[in-house]
Design a protein around this motif. Structure first.
Motif, PDB file in Angstrom:
ATOM      1  N   TRP A 366       0.824  -1.203   0.000  1.00 36.84           N
ATOM      2  CA  TRP A 366       0.000   0.000   0.000  1.00 36.84           C
ATOM      3  C   TRP A 366       0.865   1.263   0.000  1.00 36.84           C
ATOM      4  CZ3 TRP A 366      -4.782   0.295  -1.448  1.00 36.84           C
ATOM      5  CH2 TRP A 366      -5.616  -0.800  -1.311  1.00 36.84           C
ATOM      6  N   VAL A 367       1.994   1.196   0.696  1.00 35.79           N
ATOM      7  CA  VAL A 367       2.923   2.331   0.664  1.00 35.79           C
ATOM      8  C   VAL A 367       3.351   2.610  -0.767  1.00 35.79           C
ATOM      9  CG1 VAL A 367       5.228   3.122   1.331  1.00 35.79           C
ATOM     10  CG2 VAL A 367       3.752   2.035   3.029  1.00 35.79           C
ATOM     11  N   MET A 368       3.721   1.557  -1.507  1.00 32.54           N
ATOM     12  CA  MET A 368       4.167   1.731  -2.879  1.00 32.54           C
ATOM     13  C   MET A 368       3.021   2.154  -3.801  1.00 32.54           C
ATOM     14  SD  MET A 368       7.241   1.483  -2.500  1.00 32.54           S
ATOM     15  CE  MET A 368       7.590   1.853  -4.203  1.00 32.54           C
ATOM     16  N   PHE A 369       1.808   1.707  -3.500  1.00 36.64           N
ATOM     17  CA  PHE A 369       0.639   2.169  -4.251  1.00 36.64           C
ATOM     18  C   PHE A 369       0.514   3.683  -4.130  1.00 36.64           C
ATOM     19  CE2 PHE A 369      -3.810   3.501  -4.033  1.00 36.64           C
ATOM     20  CZ  PHE A 369      -4.283   3.091  -5.271  1.00 36.64           C
ATOM     21  N   PHE A 370       0.617   4.199  -2.908  1.00 35.40           N
ATOM     22  CA  PHE A 370       0.495   5.637  -2.687  1.00 35.40           C
ATOM     23  C   PHE A 370       1.721   6.391  -3.215  1.00 35.40           C
ATOM     24  CE2 PHE A 370      -2.598   4.209   0.571  1.00 35.40           C
ATOM     25  CZ  PHE A 370      -3.701   4.908   0.081  1.00 35.40           C
ATOM     26  N   MET A 371       2.892   5.758  -3.205  1.00 34.37           N
ATOM     27  CA  MET A 371       4.072   6.429  -3.761  1.00 34.37           C
ATOM     28  C   MET A 371       3.924   6.658  -5.269  1.00 34.37           C
ATOM     29  SD  MET A 371       6.178   7.471  -1.572  1.00 34.37           S
ATOM     30  CE  MET A 371       7.326   8.007  -2.834  1.00 34.37           C
ATOM     31  N   GLY A 372       3.265   5.726  -5.957  1.00 35.29           N
ATOM     32  CA  GLY A 372       2.996   5.937  -7.369  1.00 35.29           C
ATOM     33  C   GLY A 372       2.126   7.163  -7.586  1.00 35.29           C
ATOM     34  N   ILE A 373       1.140   7.342  -6.714  1.00 42.32           N
ATOM     35  CA  ILE A 373       0.283   8.524  -6.790  1.00 42.32           C
ATOM     36  C   ILE A 373       1.086   9.783  -6.485  1.00 42.32           C
ATOM     37  CG2 ILE A 373      -1.714   9.669  -5.760  1.00 42.32           C
ATOM     38  CD1 ILE A 373      -2.896   6.896  -5.259  1.00 42.32           C
ATOM     39  N   VAL A 374       1.956   9.706  -5.471  1.00 46.26           N
ATOM     40  CA  VAL A 374       2.779  10.861  -5.100  1.00 46.26           C
ATOM     41  C   VAL A 374       3.686  11.274  -6.250  1.00 46.26           C
ATOM     42  CG1 VAL A 374       4.685  11.608  -3.614  1.00 46.26           C
ATOM     43  CG2 VAL A 374       2.706  10.450  -2.617  1.00 46.26           C
ATOM     44  N   VAL A 375       4.348  10.316  -6.886  1.00 46.90           N
ATOM     45  CA  VAL A 375       5.226  10.631  -8.021  1.00 46.90           C
ATOM     46  C   VAL A 375       4.435  11.353  -9.109  1.00 46.90           C
ATOM     47  CG1 VAL A 375       6.566   9.633  -9.923  1.00 46.90           C
ATOM     48  CG2 VAL A 375       6.868   8.773  -7.592  1.00 46.90           C
ATOM     49  N   THR A 376       3.235  10.865  -9.381  1.00 45.91           N
ATOM     50  CA  THR A 376       2.393  11.493 -10.403  1.00 45.91           C
ATOM     51  C   THR A 376       2.014  12.911 -10.013  1.00 45.91           C
ATOM     52  OG1 THR A 376       1.491   9.316 -10.963  1.00 45.91           O
ATOM     53  CG2 THR A 376       0.278  11.243 -11.744  1.00 45.91           C
ATOM     54  N   LEU A 377       1.561  13.101  -8.768  1.00 41.62           N
ATOM     55  CA  LEU A 377       1.102  14.416  -8.329  1.00 41.62           C
ATOM     56  C   LEU A 377       2.248  15.419  -8.247  1.00 41.62           C
ATOM     57  CD1 LEU A 377      -1.485  13.464  -5.550  1.00 41.62           C
ATOM     58  CD2 LEU A 377      -1.925  14.180  -7.905  1.00 41.62           C
ATOM     59  N   VAL A 378       3.400  14.989  -7.736  1.00 46.21           N
ATOM     60  CA  VAL A 378       4.546  15.886  -7.652  1.00 46.21           C
ATOM     61  C   VAL A 378       4.992  16.317  -9.055  1.00 46.21           C
ATOM     62  CG1 VAL A 378       6.999  15.994  -7.068  1.00 46.21           C
ATOM     63  CG2 VAL A 378       5.369  15.097  -5.417  1.00 46.21           C
ATOM     64  N   THR A 379       4.973  15.376  -9.988  1.00 47.24           N
ATOM     65  CA  THR A 379       5.364  15.705 -11.361  1.00 47.24           C
ATOM     66  C   THR A 379       4.368  16.671 -12.002  1.00 47.24           C
ATOM     67  OG1 THR A 379       6.368  13.511 -11.589  1.00 47.24           O
ATOM     68  CG2 THR A 379       5.935  14.743 -13.605  1.00 47.24           C
ATOM     69  N   VAL A 380       3.077  16.375 -11.865  1.00 45.56           N
ATOM     70  CA  VAL A 380       2.051  17.244 -12.444  1.00 45.56           C
ATOM     71  C   VAL A 380       2.111  18.642 -11.826  1.00 45.56           C
ATOM     72  CG1 VAL A 380      -0.437  17.630 -12.640  1.00 45.56           C
ATOM     73  CG2 VAL A 380       0.510  15.365 -13.091  1.00 45.56           C
ATOM     74  N   SER A 381       2.288  18.709 -10.507  1.00 43.85           N
ATOM     75  CA  SER A 381       2.355  20.022  -9.856  1.00 43.85           C
ATOM     76  C   SER A 381       3.583  20.802 -10.318  1.00 43.85           C
ATOM     77  CB  SER A 381       2.365  19.865  -8.331  1.00 43.85           C
ATOM     78  OG  SER A 381       3.506  19.155  -7.889  1.00 43.85           O
ATOM     79  N   GLY A 382       4.685  20.112 -10.569  1.00 45.46           N
ATOM     80  CA  GLY A 382       5.871  20.791 -11.087  1.00 45.46           C
ATOM     81  C   GLY A 382       5.626  21.403 -12.452  1.00 45.46           C
ATOM     82  N   VAL A 383       4.924  20.667 -13.321  1.00 47.13           N
ATOM     83  CA  VAL A 383       4.584  21.201 -14.642  1.00 47.13           C
ATOM     84  C   VAL A 383       3.640  22.402 -14.499  1.00 47.13           C
ATOM     85  CG1 VAL A 383       3.452  20.700 -16.844  1.00 47.13           C
ATOM     86  CG2 VAL A 383       4.934  18.979 -15.783  1.00 47.13           C
ATOM     87  N   MET A 384       2.699  22.314 -13.565  1.00 48.29           N
ATOM     88  CA  MET A 384       1.757  23.427 -13.348  1.00 48.29           C
ATOM     89  C   MET A 384       2.484  24.683 -12.867  1.00 48.29           C
ATOM     90  SD  MET A 384      -1.376  21.323 -11.563  1.00 48.29           S
ATOM     91  CE  MET A 384      -2.372  22.789 -11.251  1.00 48.29           C
ATOM     92  N   ILE A 385       3.466  24.500 -11.987  1.00 50.56           N
ATOM     93  CA  ILE A 385       4.240  25.642 -11.497  1.00 50.56           C
ATOM     94  C   ILE A 385       4.995  26.294 -12.656  1.00 50.56           C
ATOM     95  CG2 ILE A 385       6.202  26.309 -10.046  1.00 50.56           C
ATOM     96  CD1 ILE A 385       5.295  24.007  -8.139  1.00 50.56           C
ATOM     97  N   TRP A 386       5.636  25.476 -13.484  1.00 50.81           N
ATOM     98  CA  TRP A 386       6.365  26.021 -14.639  1.00 50.81           C
ATOM     99  C   TRP A 386       5.417  26.751 -15.580  1.00 50.81           C
ATOM    100  CZ3 TRP A 386       5.374  24.388 -19.693  1.00 50.81           C
ATOM    101  CH2 TRP A 386       6.186  24.976 -20.663  1.00 50.81           C
ATOM    102  N   TRP A 387       4.261  26.157 -15.863  1.00 47.53           N
ATOM    103  CA  TRP A 387       3.315  26.760 -16.804  1.00 47.53           C
ATOM    104  C   TRP A 387       2.791  28.104 -16.282  1.00 47.53           C
ATOM    105  CZ3 TRP A 387       2.236  26.658 -21.627  1.00 47.53           C
ATOM    106  CH2 TRP A 387       1.022  27.174 -22.104  1.00 47.53           C
ATOM    107  N   ARG A 388       2.511  28.170 -14.989  1.00 47.57           N
ATOM    108  CA  ARG A 388       2.017  29.421 -14.406  1.00 47.57           C
ATOM    109  C   ARG A 388       3.082  30.512 -14.517  1.00 47.57           C
ATOM    110  NH1 ARG A 388       2.920  31.581  -9.490  1.00 47.57           N
ATOM    111  NH2 ARG A 388       1.485  33.226  -8.820  1.00 47.57           N
ATOM    112  N   LYS A 389       4.347  30.175 -14.209  1.00 48.76           N
ATOM    113  CA  LYS A 389       5.416  31.170 -14.299  1.00 48.76           C
ATOM    114  C   LYS A 389       5.651  31.600 -15.744  1.00 48.76           C
ATOM    115  CE  LYS A 389       7.916  29.927 -10.114  1.00 48.76           C
ATOM    116  NZ  LYS A 389       9.183  29.462  -9.529  1.00 48.76           N
ATOM    117  N   ARG A 390       5.504  30.653 -16.646  1.00 43.54           N
ATOM    118  CA  ARG A 390       5.693  30.983 -18.059  1.00 43.54           C
ATOM    119  C   ARG A 390       4.613  31.951 -18.528  1.00 43.54           C
ATOM    120  NH1 ARG A 390       4.198  28.964 -23.148  1.00 43.54           N
ATOM    121  NH2 ARG A 390       5.890  28.975 -24.682  1.00 43.54           N
TER     122      ARG A 390
END
Length: 399
Positions: A366-390
């Motif tokens: 279950w930890v690894m299940f949630f880590m997959g979600i975390v990797v996805t969310l952290v990556t998506v949020s990083g793209v959102m931060i870049w897009w907003r600054k751009r």
């Protein structure tokens, strides 16, 4: 200057990795429960009714499969032994070569599920095929996670390069969370670990990106390094680790088979029985418990069988890593290995088990299940931060 370089690396390498990390995160969550989901989706492939009689020998099952399906066009490279009496035995196939053309015979499938008591074929599948039926969905997710289903070795190399960049990025990302002023470090850095929900959505997304990455940095770094181990093992991981600690990859020490030796091959059952004898000798020397058989693999590069069992030498509640190697030509003993043979092996086995969720039991899956979600969310949020600054037109290098 260093901070600016790290910021540019984090920003643009993060964008380059984004699609790959999202694929890895989404598929990783699913395959954290690969065995359970695959068996649940395919009960007719996995479940058998024990008749109360001993299973057939591997040679008898292989003969029945060849007569019914293969007809000499393929051979069994990998055997996965049943975990329980009511579970099917599974075989992975490789194509033989057509002597008239020198080309491999085309195969309609590369996995076979069989009843170990009768040899009856319960079903087949092509691992990694783009089919969305119940028999193929989990293998497809596995191949997407590991190699994007691209031909070997290109997919593995691409994901390996991403994992290597991710490893470097993890280190740079931590540095970027440090306050610019060293004198204010202990007063300001704790703020990076928290999320302020009262300052608007954009700031909350930025805070979440940083805070989640810090709190789970150790797990993210482990996933990155183990990704390098899985996909760039000989190219990067082994050479680097060998410089730091003692590390001997037993497979690489096996002797090369001669052309004459490759003209002969002992049968699956003979290899199994000889490996059992070598294992008993090993147990007599070292006095350890063997829990169950795991698999028998024919390594064509070294022309050797690898017989794996779960034993007390393995990690707790983990997958089988105790192995005997023997010649595929004549069955002579070649080598043996287990996770504790040296420091490098121990580290590598832990990395693999942690990455795959194959240690500590169901709670860690279950930890690894949630880590997959975390990797996805952290990556998506990083793209959102870049897009907003751009879109806002902030100057380059602004953090």
């Amino acid at each position: 200057m260093t901070r600016h370089v790290f910021l540019l690396f984090h920003r643009y390498i993060g964008l380059l990795m984004a699609v790959f990390l999202i694929i890895a995160g989404v598929t990783g969550s699913a395959i954290a429960f690969y065995d359970e989901l695959d068996a649940g989706l395919n009960p007719t492939l996995y479940q058998v009714e024990p008749p109360g009689t001993p299973p057939l020998s591997l040679d008898e099952i292989a003969r029945k499969i060849d007569q019914q399906y293969l007809q000499g066009n393929a051979f069994i490279r990998y055997t996965k032994f049943p975990e329980k009496d009511d579970i099917a035995i599974r075989f992975y196939l490789l194509a033989n070569h057509d002597p008239s053309t020198g080309e491999p015979y085309p195969l309609a499938f590369n996995w076979i599920f069989a009843n170990p008591y009768t040899g009856e074929v319960l079903g087949t599948r092509t691992f990694g095929a783009w089919k969305l039926d119940s028999a193929h969905i989990m293998p497809l997710l596995w191949e997407l996670h590991y190699s994007l289903t691209l031909p070997w070795p290109y997919g593995e190399w691409i994901f390996g390069a991403v994992a290597l960049l991710w490893t470097l990025d993890c280190c740079m990302a931590v540095y970027l969370t440090f306050p610019r002023s060293r004198r204010k470090f202990f007063r300001q850095w704790p703020k990076a670990w928290s999320v302020n929900l009262r300052v608007g959505a954009a700031r909350a997304i930025r805070d979440s990106h940083i805070a989640f990455s810090l709190w789970l940095w150790g797990m993210l770094f482990m996933l990155a390094v183990s990704g390098v181990m899985f996909n760039l093992n000989h190219q990067v991981y082994q050479p680097v680790l060998s410089k730091i600690v003692d590390y001997e990859h037993v497979h690489d020490t096996l002797p090369e088979a001669t052309a004459e030796q490759r003209q002969q091959r002992i049968s699956l059952e003979t290899a199994r029985q000889k490996a059992r004898e070598y294992l008993q000798d090993w147990q007599a020397e070292n006095s350890f418990t063997v829990y169950e058989e795991d698999s028998l693999t024919l390594d064509m590069r070294k022309y050797a069988y690898r017989y794996k069992v779960k034993s007390a030498l393995d990690l707790p509640a983990s997958y089988a890593q105790t192995a005997i190697y023997l010649s595929a030509a004549d069955g002579r003993f070649l080598a043996r290995s287990h996770p504790r043979v040296d420091t490098g092996n121990f580290i590598s086995t832990w990395l693999g088990a942690l990455h795959m969720g194959r240690v500590f039991g169901a709670w860690y899956q279950w930890v690894m299940f949630f880590m997959g979600i975390v990797v996805t969310l952290v990556t998506v949020s990083g793209v959102m931060i870049w897009w907003r600054k751009r879109r806002s037109g902030k100057p380059k290098g602004h953090n």
